[in-house]
Design a protein around this motif. Structure first.
Motif, PDB file in Angstrom:
ATOM      1  N   PRO A 119       0.930  -1.399   0.009  1.00 27.32           N
ATOM      2  CA  PRO A 119      -0.066  -0.044   0.041  1.00 27.32           C
ATOM      3  C   PRO A 119       1.057   1.224   0.149  1.00 27.32           C
ATOM      4  CG  PRO A 119       0.102  -1.075   2.135  1.00 27.32           C
ATOM      5  CD  PRO A 119       0.834  -2.132   1.427  1.00 27.32           C
ATOM      6  N   ASN A 120       0.295   2.427  -0.161  1.00 23.90           N
ATOM      7  CA  ASN A 120       0.772   3.769  -0.279  1.00 23.90           C
ATOM      8  C   ASN A 120       1.357   3.997   1.220  1.00 23.90           C
ATOM      9  OD1 ASN A 120       1.076   3.471  -3.055  1.00 23.90           O
ATOM     10  ND2 ASN A 120      -1.106   4.215  -3.257  1.00 23.90           N
ATOM     11  N   ASN A 121       0.348   3.864   2.172  1.00 29.52           N
ATOM     12  CA  ASN A 121       0.534   4.696   3.327  1.00 29.52           C
ATOM     13  C   ASN A 121       0.394   3.462   4.444  1.00 29.52           C
ATOM     14  OD1 ASN A 121      -2.367   4.678   4.172  1.00 29.52           O
ATOM     15  ND2 ASN A 121      -2.082   6.074   2.456  1.00 29.52           N
ATOM     16  N   HIS A 122       0.910   3.625   5.659  1.00 29.15           N
ATOM     17  CA  HIS A 122       0.716   2.805   6.786  1.00 29.15           C
ATOM     18  C   HIS A 122      -0.696   2.720   7.121  1.00 29.15           C
ATOM     19  CE1 HIS A 122       1.148   6.378   9.202  1.00 29.15           C
ATOM     20  NE2 HIS A 122       0.343   5.593  10.147  1.00 29.15           N
ATOM     21  N   GLU A 123      -1.660   3.579   7.218  1.00 25.65           N
ATOM     22  CA  GLU A 123      -2.933   3.751   7.598  1.00 25.65           C
ATOM     23  C   GLU A 123      -3.961   2.373   6.767  1.00 25.65           C
ATOM     24  OE1 GLU A 123      -1.392   6.367   6.889  1.00 25.65           O
ATOM     25  OE2 GLU A 123      -1.794   7.655   8.648  1.00 25.65           O
ATOM     26  N   THR A 124      -3.576   2.336   5.291  1.00 29.88           N
ATOM     27  CA  THR A 124      -4.012   1.499   4.410  1.00 29.88           C
ATOM     28  C   THR A 124      -3.678  -0.018   4.813  1.00 29.88           C
ATOM     29  OG1 THR A 124      -3.890   3.218   2.724  1.00 29.88           O
ATOM     30  CG2 THR A 124      -4.467   0.952   1.838  1.00 29.88           C
ATOM     31  N   LEU A 125      -2.362   0.165   5.050  1.00 27.64           N
ATOM     32  CA  LEU A 125      -1.897  -1.283   5.495  1.00 27.64           C
ATOM     33  C   LEU A 125      -2.742  -1.887   6.838  1.00 27.64           C
ATOM     34  CD1 LEU A 125       0.252  -3.465   5.448  1.00 27.64           C
ATOM     35  CD2 LEU A 125       1.730  -2.144   7.139  1.00 27.64           C
ATOM     36  N   LEU A 126      -2.924  -1.138   7.697  1.00 31.36           N
ATOM     37  CA  LEU A 126      -3.719  -1.234   9.050  1.00 31.36           C
ATOM     38  C   LEU A 126      -5.106  -1.901   8.566  1.00 31.36           C
ATOM     39  CD1 LEU A 126      -2.395   1.338  11.577  1.00 31.36           C
ATOM     40  CD2 LEU A 126      -2.011  -1.023  11.317  1.00 31.36           C
TER      41      LEU A 126
ATOM     42  N   ALA B 254      13.308  -4.649  -4.604  1.00 33.93           N
ATOM     43  CA  ALA B 254      13.213  -3.194  -4.925  1.00 33.93           C
ATOM     44  C   ALA B 254      12.599  -2.510  -3.941  1.00 33.93           C
ATOM     45  CB  ALA B 254      12.901  -2.807  -6.329  1.00 33.93           C
ATOM     46  N   ALA B 255      11.362  -3.214  -3.153  1.00 33.48           N
ATOM     47  CA  ALA B 255      10.572  -2.752  -2.451  1.00 33.48           C
ATOM     48  C   ALA B 255      10.823  -2.862  -1.017  1.00 33.48           C
ATOM     49  CB  ALA B 255       9.110  -3.053  -2.627  1.00 33.48           C
ATOM     50  N   ARG B 256      11.856  -3.363  -0.382  1.00 33.34           N
ATOM     51  CA  ARG B 256      12.266  -3.765   0.830  1.00 33.34           C
ATOM     52  C   ARG B 256      12.154  -2.575   1.781  1.00 33.34           C
ATOM     53  NH1 ARG B 256      16.051  -8.199   3.443  1.00 33.34           N
ATOM     54  NH2 ARG B 256      15.736  -7.773   5.582  1.00 33.34           N
ATOM     55  N   LYS B 257      12.771  -1.446   1.140  1.00 33.11           N
ATOM     56  CA  LYS B 257      12.765  -0.202   2.073  1.00 33.11           C
ATOM     57  C   LYS B 257      11.458   0.227   2.248  1.00 33.11           C
ATOM     58  CE  LYS B 257      17.627   1.065   1.047  1.00 33.11           C
ATOM     59  NZ  LYS B 257      18.403   2.227   0.690  1.00 33.11           N
ATOM     60  N   LYS B 258      10.644   0.172   1.441  1.00 34.36           N
ATOM     61  CA  LYS B 258       9.264   0.952   1.652  1.00 34.36           C
ATOM     62  C   LYS B 258       8.561   0.024   2.443  1.00 34.36           C
ATOM     63  CE  LYS B 258       5.024   1.647  -1.240  1.00 34.36           C
ATOM     64  NZ  LYS B 258       4.252   1.650  -2.356  1.00 34.36           N
ATOM     65  N   ALA B 259       8.625  -1.425   2.425  1.00 34.33           N
ATOM     66  CA  ALA B 259       7.925  -2.346   3.267  1.00 34.33           C
ATOM     67  C   ALA B 259       8.441  -1.995   4.743  1.00 34.33           C
ATOM     68  CB  ALA B 259       8.184  -3.820   2.966  1.00 34.33           C
ATOM     69  N   GLU B 260       9.641  -1.997   5.045  1.00 34.68           N
ATOM     70  CA  GLU B 260      10.181  -1.722   6.404  1.00 34.68           C
ATOM     71  C   GLU B 260       9.629  -0.292   6.981  1.00 34.68           C
ATOM     72  OE1 GLU B 260      14.431  -1.744   5.625  1.00 34.68           O
ATOM     73  OE2 GLU B 260      14.576  -3.885   5.897  1.00 34.68           O
ATOM     74  N   ARG B 261       9.559   0.630   5.885  1.00 33.46           N
ATOM     75  CA  ARG B 261       9.051   2.088   6.494  1.00 33.46           C
ATOM     76  C   ARG B 261       7.562   1.881   6.846  1.00 33.46           C
ATOM     77  NH1 ARG B 261      10.550   4.235   2.169  1.00 33.46           N
ATOM     78  NH2 ARG B 261       8.850   4.493   1.182  1.00 33.46           N
ATOM     79  N   LEU B 262       6.734   1.188   6.163  1.00 28.77           N
ATOM     80  CA  LEU B 262       5.408   1.012   6.324  1.00 28.77           C
ATOM     81  C   LEU B 262       5.330   0.228   7.729  1.00 28.77           C
ATOM     82  CD1 LEU B 262       4.056  -0.046   2.763  1.00 28.77           C
ATOM     83  CD2 LEU B 262       3.482   1.996   4.174  1.00 28.77           C
ATOM     84  N   LEU B 263       6.179  -0.819   7.965  1.00 26.75           N
ATOM     85  CA  LEU B 263       5.928  -1.665   9.167  1.00 26.75           C
ATOM     86  C   LEU B 263       6.349  -0.818  10.395  1.00 26.75           C
ATOM     87  CD1 LEU B 263       7.236  -4.782   7.951  1.00 26.75           C
ATOM     88  CD2 LEU B 263       4.941  -4.550   8.625  1.00 26.75           C
TER      89      LEU B 263
END
Length: 643
Positions: free
Chosen positions: A316-323, A345-354
């Motif tokens: 997702p684009n933000n952590h609220e959507t992830l929740l 390529a998306a690992r840093k984004k996933a770490e940031r969302l979490l």
């Protein structure tokens, strides 16, 4: 009021209330504005039903005749609005409440007739409710309580203007409740404008989000995303699973892929009609479909039974959507799994969302084919079918099978039937695999082939042709060099005897002669062939000699150029100089009093230049007539013909 609501909760099986339900039903907060944040699936719908019940009913246990609505619940999507309506209908069933809905995609005429008959509670989506207000088919002047469910999502979807319009139409002394999984700055601003002394309620679960959900981040190779999803589905074998995508195109693509692999899947996106969406969700509830592929907006508010697995096919684009996505599982005390498919390529984004969502996820690779097969074996052995007593028909058939086949044959047949009913797992690439370094080709022997560029030779055609004719593999052939009339290729030394025996005795490949060389060919300058229509630098023709009298014809040779060839190099052109015998020209100096446009006095006045083109036939004839007349001493002006 307490007796009717308590009886409804008891019939529904509520022994104890959840944390958010207990907090909002506190008698000290009766009638107060509330700003509540709690995780998805914590019982918020029943919670705000308990919060608005004292305001709507007062001291009575039953509602009076239905007229203008007393309570209003606004939800972002149709599915969530219909779910809220179903929850409120059983919660207020013993109070005689009439619950109506106003949602997009439904027949507006039916909704207008229902509102005209009267309703105590209205559940609506922002856009459709504003249409009813503007048409005058609903009266909001008698409202006592207004609930905004999933308020943050409504603002993200662009409903701010609709919400402000609706809230401005409601009484100022109303009770306003904002329920949301998160409380960003936009929600706080909305609460400050439309709430009075709002009480902030934040459950403890918000500090440790979704404790009933096991988060797993799975690293996959760039092109193994869909294969990893198939393995995740097969590894967990959840009764119901939902896969989230960011676009409709991805939803359609993934649903088609899973359907082709034998999964019972439905797609859910914004382009579907309300009937199609309802049918898709109903097929998930009654077991006809097991997997739902959906976008974020389409899946908001979905409450499916036994939804134990959530897969984020795209981050997702933000952590609220992830929740919100993950909140579809782990509801009402059930355990769930939320998996994130993460390419490198998306690992840093996933770490940031979490990190922003305050979630702890276990990192690792996606389930491999061997792990899926191991889980299948565990499920087969742990199945309850082994301990169930067979029916009369099953017992008769079982005896016949035992008498006809051996136990090994029966077990093999059972395994084949099991694997036929389940999709086979996919082989996944190693994420940490680095490109292999090319080792030296080793000892080799060169051959020539009587086929070159002029005969249409191409490495992509020669390689399979040589492998097929010589009985060797691609790795046994090294370099291939193309020339105009022939080609050269090298073969590993230990493969040469087999290659020669395969092309013997003709020593040809598809009619082109093959000859073994004693040494590597001397190809001179090598490189990639030039594109058609173009020539390489060392194939260009030397420049033509310059014409006599040209300023650049003065050339000389100076060594060799970068190609090793003697090339004529242009000598520098000397600067132009004046001729020593030439008479210098006097500079032109006009007189100071010369009128503008007049000739200076020191210049001889001559006849004005002839009009027209200077070299035209008419001007030449006129000049000739003047010359003849001048020689005869007569008038030089040509006479015009009389018309």
């Amino acid at each position: 009021m307490k007796q009717t609501i308590s009886a409804a909760l008891a019939e529904r099986g509520y022994d104890t209330l959840t944390q958010v339900q207990t907090a909002v039903s506190d008698p000290a907060l009766e009638g107060a504005d509330l700003l509540v944040s709690a995780q998805t699936g914590s019982g918020k719908t029943v919670g705000f039903g308990l919060a608005i019940a004292p305001v709507l009913l007062g001291d009575a246990d039953q509602f009076g005749p239905a007229a203008s609505p007393l309570g209003l619940v606004i939800a972002p999507t149709r599915e969530l609005a219909m779910q809220v309506k179903r929850e409120l209908m059983w919660l207020f069933a013993k109070t005689g409440a009439v619950v109506a809905s106003c949602v997009g995609g439904m027949d507006m005429r039916d909704e207008r007739r229902a509102l005209a008959r009267g309703a105590h509670i209205v559940v609506a989506t922002p856009g459709r409710l504003r249409d009813h207000v503007m048409r005058g088919s609903i009266d909001l002047s008698a409202l006592r309580s207004v609930v905004l469910d999933e308020a943050d999502e409504m603002l993200d979807l662009g409903f701010r203007e609709d919400l402000e319009f609706i809230l401005d139409e409601t009484p100022e002394d109303r009770q306003t409740l904002l329920f949301s999984a998160t409380v960003p700055k936009s929600i706080a601003t909305l609460a400050a404008r439309y709430q009075k002394d709002a009480q902030r309620i934040s459950t403890v679960a918000e500090k440790s989000q979704h404790t009933d959900i096991d988060y797993r981040a799975m690293l996959v190779a760039p092109r193994d995303g869909e294969n990893a999803i198939i393995n995740v589905l097969r590894f967990f074998e959840a009764p119901n699973a939902i896969i989230f995508c960011n676009t409709r195109a991805m939803v359609s693509r993934l649903a088609t892929r899973l359907s082709n692999r034998g999964f019972n899947v439905v797609a859910l996106s914004g382009e579907l009609t309300q009937n199609e969406r309802s049918n898709a969700l109903q097929s998930m509830r009654d077991g006809r479909a097991r997997i739902c592929v959906a976008t974020d907006v389409a899946a908001r508010g979905i409450d499916l039974p036994k939804l134990d697995l959530v897969i984020h096919a795209e981050l997702p684009n933000n952590h609220e959507t992830l929740l919100h996505r993950s909140g579809r599982t782990g509801r009402a005390g059930r355990k769930g799994v939320s998996t994130l498919i993460v390419p490198p390529a998306a690992r840093k984004k996933a770490e940031r969302l979490l990190r922003f969502a305050k979630l702890n996820a276990g990192w690792g690779p996606a389930p491999s084919a061997q792990e899926v097969q191991a889980e299948d074996q565990k499920r087969i052995l742990a199945d309850d079918v082994w301990i169930q007593e067979p029916t009369a028909n099953e017992a008769a058939l079982a005896e016949e099978l035992v008498a006809t086949f051996t136990p090994a044959q029966l077990a093999a047949a059972y395994l084949k039937l099991y694997h036929t009913a389940h999709a086979a797992p996919e082989e996944l690439s190693d994420v940490n695999t680095k490109p292999e370094k090319h080792e030296p080709f080793g000892p080799s022997v060169w051959f020539s082939l009587a086929k070159g560029r002029k005969q249409g030779a191409d490495p992509r055609h020669l390689l399979p042709m040589l492998c097929k004719a010589g009985g060797i593999s691609r790795g046994d052939i090294g370099a291939i060099r193309l020339q105009d009339d022939q080609s050269f290729f090298e073969v590993k030394a230990d493969k040469v005897p087999g290659f020669l025996s395969s092309i013997a005795p003709a020593m040809s490949v598809e009619g082109f002669a093959v000859e073994q060389l004693d040494a590597a060919p001397d190809l001179g300058r090598t490189g990639k062939p030039a594109p058609r229509g173009k020539t390489r630098k060392f194939d260009r023709k030397p420049p033509k000699p310059h014409r006599k009298g040209d300023r650049t014809s003065n050339t000389k040779h100076k060594g060799k150029d970068e190609f090793g060839d003697d090339r004529p190099i242009k000598a520098p052109v000397p600067a132009r100089t004046k001729d020593a015998d030439a008479k210098p020209r006097k500079p032109f100096k006009p007189e100071a009093d010369t009128p503008k446009g007049k000739r200076p006095a020191d210049r001889k006045k001559g006849p004005p230049p002839p009009k027209g083109k200077p070299n035209s036939k008419k001007n030449r004839a006129r000049a000739a007539a003047k010359a003849i007349a001048k020689a005869k001493g007569g008038d030089s002006t040509p006479k015009r013909r009389k018309s």
